[in-house]
Design an enzyme around this catalytic site. Structure first.
Site: not given
Lengths: 269, 461
Positions: A209, A145, A108
């Protein structure tokens, strides 16, 4: 769960697997430390001696001091603090370590920082350390996002990688890096070209993740084997029973309507 | 006229949704009323005689709001407050509509509203609160909210909306909260813990604020109580923990059974000994927050203490339920900092035969369960003989426990809630069973308990 680990431990000076966690108290956004837990536990379960060190702001990084370097994610502010320190103090040593065969896993925010640069939603560009030929740009505070479950297929691996992504930046690869995998579910690097992550030599960058390694034990073992084989060529890992991980994978793949990889199914039986 | 129509339609929606068993109508009435009259929040809230209090923050909103409502009731006031979880604008409007007659006259006289962290700027201008309480700021549901800095920024931006005579009640032990509220207009009242005997030996992984928000230097922590709550100072720019206006001193934690402490205003004012059934340091903070607001609303300190002694926990928050001949304790566990505190509290009475953990990833829980890896489940290894896991992410939880050092045989996955409860109760063997659920898992478990005749419907609280 015996393996060749004990033998290997006896052959070496000190731990066979040496992990260096960069900025553990700064870049630790999405349970990233779970990756370190998985690496160390999987080594221990096999009797493989393992050591974890951490390197923080202002501290020197010894390129020969570890075989596996991990960088997690952070919020914009933390990322900016880390970027500055990475470029000023760690760029050279990290490049030396990679040239010498060390493994780097960057997730990330960390993924964005191992590229050429990261252009955040606001403020100046953050320089990257250039371990991977890629760059990342945030389309602005109003842009949505990229958030959700993420499943990718990786070349040479039977089972897909499963995780969760949550990033504003859009990453694009230059000719010097290969994508880590192809997106089956989710957005990946930029939500447009269908690719996720990047790799070159033994450097791996990804938006996965969840954290990444617990639910992807085959990938964890691949990275462990690469890291150990840096100083012990030809090293192979004994298999572990990964029933808990297999069931967690199955449940998520079924929910996303993605058939489980053949190896995942085989492990359950 | 339009307001009356909005109220009438809102009330009708509430009745209908209750009849259809659509969860008690905690948000739809407000949504309907606001569609008819967008100004329903200011029009109704300004008629509340003692004004409104809002409660914001990651952990402790519901408990703090209920504590404050309980104190207000003890003083003879009639609070209007929104239901647990219904903490967006529609939930608050629903509460106001429900407690108003068709002319917009309120049946209560003080508003106590818990407000979703990210909703604060959208709600505060409409309510013009007299007191705003900020409990703490932790990572929570990052997939929904974005980043912590973003939330702190939203709070900072609410400044203009606060009444000039308003009061900001803030956790002085939380550097993130203090940094977000210190520039706000209105008077700042800080609360905090002054009892270093309860400090942790080392700063926890769940600490969010390790670096000064002003200059980026690592904070020097003299100590922490949990997460990043504690006594901090930036060695470079000098930003640090503010003077504490209302402190908890001489804290005695009675494990899962409650706590007591001395409530001490700064400047040597009258103190009071507080006793509460709410367990753990995290609840000491909740009691402090509610007490600080109550004192600002004119409550005498001895009446505050008296009221707190008779408080019963909010549903799912240290709630005790008797079911199947055994005692269950439900402790909502929705993020790493809260979960760690719950685990410490649960284990404080010694080893346990069983614990039930229920993890969902619905929107209200946060769809990303990576936070499970930030919780110190290692605490359970060797101290709990058997852990039953359930919920939509039961398998992820089992995997986490495996890496936390629990043996495979000590982890039992039960996908469905009822078998999970039965299995855990059987294992608890007469000891109280601690149930640690995320928000929607808690609702689901309570439905089972309700079928067993153990608890009421949640909107009846």
């Amino acid at each position: 769960m015996g393996s060749g680990g004990e033998v290997l431990g006896a052959l070496t000076d000190g731990p066979a697997l040496r992990i260096c966690h960069l900025y553990p108290d700064l870049l630790n956004l999405y349970g990233d430390r779970g990756n370190i837990m998985v690496l160390t536990q999987r080594a221990r379960w096999r009797g493989l001696p393992v050591a974890v060190t951490s390197v923080g702001l202002g501290e020197p990084l010894d390129p020969a001091g570890a075989d596996f370097f991990f960088i997690g994610g952070g919020e914009d502010r933390q990322q900016r603090i880390a970027a500055d320190d990475l470029c000023r103090r760690k760029r050279g040593p990290l490049q030396d370590a990679v040239a010498d065969g060390a493994v780097v896993l960057a997730v990330c925010g960390g993924y964005q920082l191992v590229g050429r640069y990261y252009r955040p939603a606001e403020g100046e560009d953050l320089p990257g350390v250039g371990l991977l030929d890629l760059w990342t740009e945030h389309p602005g505070p109003a842009a949505r996002r990229l958030i959700g479950n993420l499943v990718i297929e990786v070349e040479g691996m039977d089972a897909p990688l499963i995780g969760f992504e949550n990033h504003g930046g859009r990453t694009r690869l230059g000719p010097g890096a290969r994508p880590l995998g192809r997106v089956r579910t989710g957005f990946g690097n930029n939500g447009e070209d269908g690719w996720e992550g990047a790799t070159d030599r033994r450097v791996y960058g990804t938006y996965l993740h969840g954290p990444l390694l617990p639910k992807n034990p085959a990938f964890a073992d691949r990275l462990i084997a690469e890291a150990v084989s840096r100083r012990h060529p030809g090293f192979t890992l004994a298999p572990l029973s990964d029933g808990n991980a297999a069931r967690a994978r199955e449940v998520m793949l079924a929910r996303l309507g993605t058939p489980a990889g053949k190896s995942a199914r085989a492990r359950v039986e | 006229m339009r307001l009356s129509t909005a109220i009438a339609l809102g009330k009708a929606t509430a009745t209908l949704s209750r009849r259809l068993h659509r969860g008690g109508g905690t948000t739809m009435p407000g949504r309907v009323a606001r569609a008819v009259e967008p100004r329903v929040l200011p029009l109704l809230s300004r008629r509340l005689r003692y004004g409104s209090v809002i409660v914001a923050g990651t952990n402790g909103k519901t408990t703090t709001a209920r504590l404050l409502a309980h104190i207000m009731e003890a003083l003879g006031r009639v609070p209007v407050h929104n239901r647990a979880g219904a903490n967006l604008a529609a939930g608050i409007a629903s509460a106001l509509v429900e407690h108003a007659d068709l002319f917009g006259r309120p049946s209560g006289d003080v508003g106590i509203f818990e407000v979703d962290e990210a909703t604060v700027p959208r709600v505060v201008p409409h309510l013009a609160p007299r007191v705003m309480i900020f409990t703490n700021l932790f990572r929570d549901q990052l997939d929904r909210y974005g980043e912590i800095d973003h939330i702190a920024g939203l709070w900072r931006a609410t400044g203009e909306a606060l009444r000039p005579d308003g009061v900001v009640v803030a956790n002085g032990d939380d550097p993130l909260v203090y940094d977000a509220v210190r520039g706000l207009p209105g008077r700042l009242v800080t609360f905090g813990i002054e009892d270093e005997r309860h400090a942790l030996p080392a700063i926890e992984h769940t600490a969010e604020a390790r670096y000064c928000y002003r200059c980026g230097t690592p904070y020097a922590y003299a100590w922490t109580y949990f997460g990043h709550m504690g006594r901090y100072r930036c060695p470079t720019c000098g930003t640090g923990r503010p003077p504490i206006d209302l402190a908890a001193r001489d804290i005695v934690l009675a494990g899962a059974d409650g706590a007591s402490f001395t409530l001490a205003p700064s400047g040597g004012g009258q103190t009071a000994r507080i006793t509460t059934v709410l367990p753990g340091l995290y609840n000491v903070y909740n009691v402090l927050a509610a007490s600080a607001a109550a004192l600002e609303m004119g409550a005498p300190i001895d009446r505050v203490a008296e009221a707190l002694a008779s408080f019963a926990p909010a549903f799912g928050r240290a709630e005790r339920v008797v079911a199947g001949g055994a005692e269950l304790r439900l402790l909502l566990s929705k993020n790493p900092a809260g979960f760690n505190e719950v685990l410490r509290t649960v284990l404080s009475g010694g080893p346990l035969p069983a614990v039930l953990i229920a993890i969902n990833d619905n929107i209200a829980d946060g769809r990303d369960v990576s936070w499970l890896w930030d919780v110190e489940f290692e605490m359970l290894a060797g101290r709990v003989a058997h852990v039953v896991v359930t919920g939509l992410r039961a398998e992820d939880m089992a995997l986490r426990l495996r890496y936390a050092g629990l043996a495979e045989g000590a982890i039992e996955v039960q996908r469905d809630y009822e078998p999970a409860l039965r299995a855990a109760l059987a294992r608890a063997a007469g000891r109280p069973l601690f149930v640690l659920p995320t928000y929607t898992a808690m609702l689901a478990l309570r439905e089972v308990l309700q079928r067993w005749g153990a608890v009421g419907r949640f909107w009846e609280h």
